[in-house]
Design a protein around this motif. Structure first.
Motif, PDB file in Angstrom:
ATOM      1  N   GLY A 169      38.100  39.194  33.412  1.00 51.90           N
ATOM      2  CA  GLY A 169      37.422  38.315  32.458  1.00 51.90           C
ATOM      3  C   GLY A 169      36.506  37.358  33.181  1.00 51.90           C
ATOM      4  N   LEU A 170      35.816  36.529  32.386  1.00 51.80           N
ATOM      5  CA  LEU A 170      34.804  35.630  32.937  1.00 51.80           C
ATOM      6  C   LEU A 170      35.138  34.167  32.645  1.00 51.80           C
ATOM      7  CD1 LEU A 170      31.474  37.494  31.948  1.00 51.80           C
ATOM      8  CD2 LEU A 170      32.989  37.899  33.907  1.00 51.80           C
ATOM      9  N   PRO A 217      38.869  26.566  32.348  1.00 47.53           N
ATOM     10  CA  PRO A 217      40.276  26.999  32.414  1.00 47.53           C
ATOM     11  C   PRO A 217      40.620  28.234  31.584  1.00 47.53           C
ATOM     12  CG  PRO A 217      40.069  25.100  30.972  1.00 47.53           C
ATOM     13  CD  PRO A 217      38.706  25.334  31.562  1.00 47.53           C
ATOM     14  N   TRP A 218      39.818  28.530  30.546  1.00 52.06           N
ATOM     15  CA  TRP A 218      40.145  29.661  29.665  1.00 52.06           C
ATOM     16  C   TRP A 218      39.367  30.898  30.112  1.00 52.06           C
ATOM     17  CZ3 TRP A 218      44.299  29.000  26.988  1.00 52.06           C
ATOM     18  CH2 TRP A 218      44.627  27.743  26.472  1.00 52.06           C
ATOM     19  N   VAL A 219      40.072  31.955  30.458  1.00 56.38           N
ATOM     20  CA  VAL A 219      39.413  33.198  30.873  1.00 56.38           C
ATOM     21  C   VAL A 219      39.063  33.997  29.621  1.00 56.38           C
ATOM     22  CG1 VAL A 219      39.571  35.272  32.277  1.00 56.38           C
ATOM     23  CG2 VAL A 219      40.882  33.233  32.923  1.00 56.38           C
ATOM     24  N   GLY A 236      44.838  31.315  29.520  1.00 60.30           N
ATOM     25  CA  GLY A 236      44.895  30.255  30.518  1.00 60.30           C
ATOM     26  C   GLY A 236      46.327  29.865  30.804  1.00 60.30           C
ATOM     27  N   MET A 237      46.486  28.936  31.760  1.00 57.22           N
ATOM     28  CA  MET A 237      47.815  28.444  32.149  1.00 57.22           C
ATOM     29  C   MET A 237      47.884  26.953  31.816  1.00 57.22           C
ATOM     30  SD  MET A 237      49.576  31.018  33.521  1.00 57.22           S
ATOM     31  CE  MET A 237      50.875  30.263  34.502  1.00 57.22           C
ATOM     32  N   ALA A 238      48.942  26.544  31.086  1.00 56.08           N
ATOM     33  CA  ALA A 238      49.008  25.163  30.611  1.00 56.08           C
ATOM     34  C   ALA A 238      50.448  24.689  30.506  1.00 56.08           C
ATOM     35  CB  ALA A 238      48.317  25.056  29.248  1.00 56.08           C
ATOM     36  N   ARG A 239      50.579  23.370  30.361  1.00 58.46           N
ATOM     37  CA  ARG A 239      51.867  22.745  30.062  1.00 58.46           C
ATOM     38  C   ARG A 239      51.580  21.432  29.345  1.00 58.46           C
ATOM     39  NH1 ARG A 239      53.524  20.887  36.227  1.00 58.46           N
ATOM     40  NH2 ARG A 239      51.972  19.231  36.450  1.00 58.46           N
TER      41      ARG A 239
END
Ligand code: MN
Length: 447
Positions: A247-248, A281-283, A40-43
């Protein structure tokens, strides 16, 4: 065909005995054991820094660029991850193809497993963040979003409501039906959106009116993110389709049923669907899902898929078993501390078409799919009446209200309602993995 490098193959990274030096990754109930490693993409919450690629492990998340800077990942992978920061999404990683994704997975397991050599636990500690301290955004830039209709139990039940004498249209069992959705209003779990306004016509009224949607619904779906794209004019054969799936995620296709009923003929859904779509949010990568693949078959009474949608790999392992569920928490339940209430559960292995078939069909006319495109599965209802993946089904078109644990009743969603989609994969002798929640909340309409 399946080879040792296919995303369908099982290797040491799926070993149920594999444990991490990070204790929370070994908790029995975590969605994110070391066998999962979703991306996923995070900050940091509240920061203005660029979103960066992370993998979830236990209750922590590993900053992949920071890990790469510590030489935990191969240089080729590090370069692509750095490009993801610049692009604000995982698209460069998705476009790199399954071999690079597998390199990343194997390198992560090597440094996160209990028996990792060297001083990896001490070094990687600096690249770990508690998930609770992170803000997650969409995992990639989604250029196009197509929603399919691969839940035959949903299609049949809903078809009966709209067309009692003719529930399944004649094309259903031949064509993976879909419509082109709206990418701009896709949000990530935690999304809050205003109840849509729209044009509706009551059955007993001569003319339509305009106002807030009165029959707001959710749809329980699985989303597939495209990895490798295809050039325009070059279809993707069914045997190559798995290599194009990255991915799903879980996907909630929020739906304004009163708007839909009035607008959907003859061109399909439009404003009834385009106001909001929420994804997790998590693939969960296709590699992580390998132990949960199932055979795909058609009932002997149904037409067999046409040759371009049929192949040995799809028959052997085209389906994915994911235990899906929908939970509802009203504002009243939230205020009194009542946990979300489970409304139903179903299994994604019951889908009428596999994602390989949907992707192959999508590209079969020469349409070019791009890295980061999103394919929705359609509502995943189970075969039983209490397994409806939408309120439209569970309340028989709004005629039979559901009663919640605190006595509140629902036919359709009210302002303040939160809907949570859940997905977990379980199989005998395999480590359970999960998707993490996909939550969305309805706000009052714009006045
Ligand atoms: Mn849908």
């Amino acid at each position: 065909m399946m080879t040792s490098t296919s995303s369908l193959s099982i290797d040491h990274t799926h070993d149920p005995a594999l444990r991490s030096w990070l204790a929370s990754a070994n908790a029995a109930d975590t969605d994110f054991p070391i066998q999962n490693l979703p991306l996923g993409m995070a900050r940091a919450v509240g920061s203005a820094e660029a979103f960066r690629p992370f993998t979830a492990v236990g209750d922590q998340a590993l900053d992949l660029v920071a890990a790469a800077d510590m030489a935990a990942l191969p240089q080729e992978v590090a370069t692509v991850l750095q490009a993801c920061v610049g692009q604000g999404g995982l698209n460069p990683l998705m476009a790199a193809g399954p071999a690079l994704g597998r390199q990343l997975r194997h390198a992560l397991v090597a440094v996160l497993e209990e028996k990792a050599g060297g001083d990896w636990p001490a070094r990687l500690h600096a690249a770990l963040r508690p998930q609770a301290s992170l803000e997650l955004t969409l995992p990639c830039r989604i250029g196009d979003y197509t929603d399919f209709y691969a839940g035959i139990h949903h299609a049949t039940t809903v078809g009966k409501l709209f067309r009692p004498d003719n529930p399944l249209l004649p094309n259903y069992k031949w064509v993976p039906i879909g419509y082109h959705g709206r990418a701009s209003s896709i949000g990530v779990s935690g999304q809050q959106f205003r109840r849509p306004l729209g044009q509706t016509k009551a059955p007993d009224s001569e003319t339509p009116g305009f106002g807030p949607c009165k029959r707001l619904d959710y749809e329980l779906e699985v989303g597939a993110l495209v990895g490798l794209g295809n050039a325009q004019g070059v279809p993707v054969g069914i045997e190559q389709a798995e290599a194009h799936l990255f991915g799903l995620v879980l996907l909630n296709d929020w739906s304004a049923r009163d708007v839909q009923a009035w607008e959907y003929q003859p061109l399909g859904p439009f404003l009834a669907k385009s106001f909001a779509t929420t994804i997790s949010p998590w693939v969960v990568t296709m590699e992580a899902l390998a132990p949960f693949r199932r055979s795909f078959s058609r009932h002997a009474d149904d037409p067999q898929p046409l040759p371009y949608l049929d192949g040995p790999a799809n028959r052997a392992q085209g389906a994915v078993s994911i235990q899906l569920a929908v939970h509802l928490q009203t504002a009243g339940m939230r205020e009194t501390g009542l946990a979300p209430h489970r409304l139903m559960q179903s299994d994604f292995a019951d889908a009428y078409w596999t994602f390989a078939q949907m992707l192959t069909h999508h590209a079969s006319n020469g349409c070019n799919l791009q890295s980061g495109d999103l394919l929705g599965s359609g509502t995943q209802s189970g075969p039983q009446p209490d397994q409806g993946g939408s309120l439209l089904e569970l309340t028989h078109g709004g005629k039979q209200a559901l009663t919640l644990p605190n006595g509140e009743q629902r036919t359709f969603l009210q302002d303040g309602d939160s809907v949570t989609l859940v997905g977990v994969c379980e199989a005998p002798g395999r480590r359970r993995i999960g998707f993490g929640p996909c939550v969305g909340t309805v706000l009052p309409a714009q006045s």
